[in-house]
Design a protein around this motif. Sequence first.
Motif, PDB file in Angstrom:
ATOM      1  N   THR A   2      43.157  -1.808  39.929  1.00 42.35           N
ATOM      2  CA  THR A   2      42.539  -2.698  40.897  1.00 42.35           C
ATOM      3  C   THR A   2      43.513  -2.858  42.064  1.00 42.35           C
ATOM      4  O   THR A   2      44.719  -2.711  41.891  1.00 42.35           O
ATOM      5  CB  THR A   2      42.149  -4.049  40.256  1.00 42.35           C
ATOM      6  N   VAL A   3      42.967  -3.078  43.240  1.00 38.08           N
ATOM      7  CA  VAL A   3      43.788  -3.134  44.449  1.00 38.08           C
ATOM      8  C   VAL A   3      43.723  -4.534  45.045  1.00 38.08           C
ATOM      9  O   VAL A   3      42.629  -5.061  45.253  1.00 38.08           O
ATOM     10  CB  VAL A   3      43.281  -2.119  45.499  1.00 38.08           C
ATOM     11  N   MET A   4      44.876  -5.124  45.271  1.00 40.51           N
ATOM     12  CA  MET A   4      44.897  -6.450  45.901  1.00 40.51           C
ATOM     13  C   MET A   4      45.504  -6.341  47.281  1.00 40.51           C
ATOM     14  O   MET A   4      46.701  -6.124  47.410  1.00 40.51           O
ATOM     15  CB  MET A   4      45.727  -7.400  45.062  1.00 40.51           C
ATOM     16  N   PRO A   5      44.668  -6.471  48.309  1.00 36.05           N
ATOM     17  CA  PRO A   5      45.215  -6.407  49.661  1.00 36.05           C
ATOM     18  C   PRO A   5      45.886  -7.743  49.988  1.00 36.05           C
ATOM     19  O   PRO A   5      45.224  -8.767  50.009  1.00 36.05           O
ATOM     20  CB  PRO A   5      43.983  -6.174  50.545  1.00 36.05           C
TER      21      PRO A   5
ATOM     22  N   THR B  94      38.207 -18.280  37.998  1.00 34.65           N
ATOM     23  CA  THR B  94      39.440 -17.598  38.380  1.00 34.65           C
ATOM     24  C   THR B  94      39.700 -17.687  39.876  1.00 34.65           C
ATOM     25  O   THR B  94      40.779 -17.379  40.325  1.00 34.65           O
ATOM     26  CB  THR B  94      39.355 -16.111  38.024  1.00 34.65           C
TER      27      THR B  94
ATOM     28  N   THR C 236      45.475  -5.702  28.978  1.00 33.10           N
ATOM     29  CA  THR C 236      44.207  -5.583  29.691  1.00 33.10           C
ATOM     30  C   THR C 236      43.888  -4.143  30.038  1.00 33.10           C
ATOM     31  O   THR C 236      42.774  -3.838  30.426  1.00 33.10           O
ATOM     32  CB  THR C 236      44.272  -6.365  31.013  1.00 33.10           C
TER      33      THR C 236
ATOM     34  N   GLY D 127      38.746  -7.325  32.049  1.00 34.81           N
ATOM     35  CA  GLY D 127      40.170  -7.391  32.322  1.00 34.81           C
ATOM     36  C   GLY D 127      40.464  -8.213  33.554  1.00 34.81           C
ATOM     37  O   GLY D 127      41.376  -9.028  33.573  1.00 34.81           O
ATOM     38  N   ALA D 128      39.674  -8.001  34.586  1.00 36.48           N
ATOM     39  CA  ALA D 128      39.977  -8.655  35.854  1.00 36.48           C
ATOM     40  C   ALA D 128      39.584 -10.119  35.843  1.00 36.48           C
ATOM     41  O   ALA D 128      40.123 -10.913  36.588  1.00 36.48           O
ATOM     42  CB  ALA D 128      39.258  -7.947  36.992  1.00 36.48           C
ATOM     43  N   ALA D 129      38.665 -10.477  34.982  1.00 34.41           N
ATOM     44  CA  ALA D 129      38.289 -11.876  34.839  1.00 34.41           C
ATOM     45  C   ALA D 129      38.035 -12.543  36.186  1.00 34.41           C
ATOM     46  O   ALA D 129      38.744 -13.461  36.582  1.00 34.41           O
ATOM     47  CB  ALA D 129      39.356 -12.634  34.072  1.00 34.41           C
TER      48      ALA D 129
ATOM     49  N   LEU E 237      36.170  -3.134  32.761  1.00 34.43           N
ATOM     50  CA  LEU E 237      37.009  -3.392  33.913  1.00 34.43           C
ATOM     51  C   LEU E 237      37.032  -4.867  34.251  1.00 34.43           C
ATOM     52  O   LEU E 237      38.080  -5.466  34.446  1.00 34.43           O
ATOM     53  CB  LEU E 237      36.445  -2.660  35.134  1.00 34.43           C
TER      54      LEU E 237
ATOM     55  N   LEU F 203      44.817  -2.753  32.566  1.00 32.25           N
ATOM     56  CA  LEU F 203      44.528  -2.798  34.003  1.00 32.25           C
ATOM     57  C   LEU F 203      45.852  -2.893  34.751  1.00 32.25           C
ATOM     58  O   LEU F 203      46.722  -3.675  34.371  1.00 32.25           O
ATOM     59  CB  LEU F 203      43.664  -4.027  34.297  1.00 32.25           C
TER      60      LEU F 203
ATOM     61  N   GLY G  98      44.940 -14.695  37.640  1.00 31.11           N
ATOM     62  CA  GLY G  98      43.506 -14.458  37.616  1.00 31.11           C
ATOM     63  C   GLY G  98      43.181 -13.043  37.175  1.00 31.11           C
ATOM     64  O   GLY G  98      42.306 -12.826  36.353  1.00 31.11           O
ATOM     65  N   ALA G  99      43.892 -12.086  37.718  1.00 28.21           N
ATOM     66  CA  ALA G  99      43.557 -10.692  37.463  1.00 28.21           C
ATOM     67  C   ALA G  99      43.977 -10.251  36.072  1.00 28.21           C
ATOM     68  O   ALA G  99      43.425  -9.308  35.529  1.00 28.21           O
ATOM     69  CB  ALA G  99      44.239  -9.805  38.493  1.00 28.21           C
TER      70      ALA G  99
ATOM     71  N   LEU H 299      38.641 -15.710  41.891  1.00 32.04           N
ATOM     72  CA  LEU H 299      38.874 -14.322  42.286  1.00 32.04           C
ATOM     73  C   LEU H 299      37.517 -13.625  42.354  1.00 32.04           C
ATOM     74  O   LEU H 299      36.690 -13.782  41.458  1.00 32.04           O
ATOM     75  CB  LEU H 299      39.761 -13.637  41.240  1.00 32.04           C
TER      76      LEU H 299
ATOM     77  N   THR I 180      39.956  -8.907  45.038  1.00 30.16           N
ATOM     78  CA  THR I 180      40.558  -7.695  44.497  1.00 30.16           C
ATOM     79  C   THR I 180      39.547  -6.562  44.655  1.00 30.16           C
ATOM     80  O   THR I 180      38.342  -6.801  44.685  1.00 30.16           O
ATOM     81  CB  THR I 180      41.011  -7.890  43.037  1.00 30.16           C
TER      82      THR I 180
END
Lengths: 355, 355
Positions: A108-111, B74, A74, B126-128, B123, A76, A126-127, B76, B108
């Motif tokens: 990408t940032v996942m908090p 997703t 990806t 990729g993140a779907a 982007l 990513l 998912g990501a 998301l 995200t």
Amino acid sequence: MTRSRTQADGSRAPTSADVARLADVSQTTVSQVLNGKAGITRISAETREKVIAAAARLGYTPNHAARSLRQRRTKLIALVLPTLDNPYFSDVVNAAQEAARERGYAVTVMPIREGDGFRASSLLQGAACDGIIVAGHENCASPELRLLQARGLAVAVLQEQSPDPAISSISVDLEAGGHLATRHLVALGHRRIGHVTERLRPAANGMSRIDGYRRALAEAGLAFDPALVVVTENSMAGGATGAERLLATEGEPATAAFVYNDQLAVGALARLRERGLLVPRDFAVVGFDGLAVGGFTAPPLTSVDSPRGTLGRLAAEVLIRAIEAGSPMAETHRLPVRLLVRGSCGGQEPGDPPP
Amino acid sequence: MTRSRTQADGSRAPTSADVARLADVSQTTVSQVLNGKAGITRISAETREKVIAAAARLGYTPNHAARSLRQRRTKLIALVLPTLDNPYFSDVVNAAQEAARERGYAVTVMPIREGDGFRASSLLQGAACDGIIVAGHENCASPELRLLQARGLAVAVLQEQSPDPAISSISVDLEAGGHLATRHLVALGHRRIGHVTERLRPAANGMSRIDGYRRALAEAGLAFDPALVVVTENSMAGGATGAERLLATEGEPATAAFVYNDQLAVGALARLRERGLLVPRDFAVVGFDGLAVGGFTAPPLTSVDSPRGTLGRLAAEVLIRAIEAGSPMAETHRLPVRLLVRGSCGGQEPGDPPP
């Protein structure tokens, strides 16, 4: 699909049936959890944890999922962070993003808050990223990390010891920072030095800020006094409360504090001011991180400068190396820190370079 | 696959051949760009932009991609933010995440700097994710948003006017905030009130902070003096520079400033202190956002309290409603602001409630 595989050492490789037996669940449940096909709410967190722990303990790898993850490139990478409230993390993200972009990757940032439970499989399914960088003590301790690694994702942890030989670890030397900060206060003549900190971790391994604080005290022949260690919430408000409580400590009062991070120190400075104490004349404060805000406090904050940019950049580089090698290439890096002398301690230590 | 479709009004729906003709590229290129199959580096940014602009202008929807995006749920949602350096955004993210979690969605965050070019297709491919919330003036102006929306993603913009009837917009009332802040300074007797701001946007639509500043001046019978508007970088250091330049302005000096946001105001307060000015006695400062840090500055910062939590929560709710409706359900929300009186202006306005 073979139900029995042979490992390099001749022993039989674990199957999903083995995992099901150990976790005391059905094979269907094992498959739903490990292939990330179950809805987040369909299987209880407890069952998920049992299955993942069993799979990790047996070293079970669901091959289909691994192959599919590996094939899906990806470009990513995801950063799993416990909070975005501390600018410390935005500095890390900015640097990681720059390094990633140079190599054609996006970030990408996942908090994921500590204690919320790291539902990495579902989230990261998912990501659909190629690798993850994980921060936060509990996030890094999650058994899901090993599972994701086994399924073909590159994994690196920040500021924690690697939970697995195949998982990289990138950290700054917190112990050395605690030592530098406290030694600075000792050198300026302080004898009652407090430590305002967020909750102490149960698994002390001699590598955290407080260990450096204790080492510097011991080197100066000062007794460690637990009454001078104040545990508070990790926020500016927590720093204010912590300073308040340190001032209220019985016995000979503290004249200085080594504070867990700059966010806490901003709150501590404000509360000391409200209580009529002039910093640094009446009380000295050292923070940790070297954030930009420390240049604008009254007075400007002396701090342990944590190399946040190098940390973020290196984490991205290490991760991308592992992604592109296509196999686990664990690396361990510990970065040095330095003292950033500004105004909140009132003096240069003998031998220090000018600020 | 039909190469010609008929629209509701009986006209022929645009095809990829039409897009290729308008963009002056091959149909293969159109397909690579619009289906997100091209590597980021394989097709030039210029060509991508041409294709996307042509598709948006013609209203072309690549049906296959749309179907595949729509079918892939997703759970998301992605927040595209121009920076993580301002705690303003972490407050928004925290609230959006809480609202999303209540509805079974994860969040995200994609930091995409203004001016870096919004490569959303690549982007987000990729993140779907199921939907995106976009902040940042240039990010929100990107033609890719309309394309993503047409391909089945739910889209909402933060703090900007909607670029498309199918895209939701959630914002706080910046004009009212600028008016409140400036009126507060007027009520306290100030006549030379500066404005320290990040660069002004070319497309002034009467809805930004400076419009409220001008309205309050006009209502008080004060002339708008462009010399008192200082443009600076959006950071604490920028706020310090801005205050410095405002003090250096020729003519009758300013005695107060309405500052663009709290980050800038933290820097401005520090620089005023360095220059020997006592706030609020010698100079009054009002910030914007109501960030936590404003409670810990010297003195605590009076600010326009922007409802960051409501903004983030509402954005997530609006987006998830659109995702679950399966069709564009654009909503427009503008949230009210209030003045948060602390110590940096030196007084209550007549009729204000006590702080």
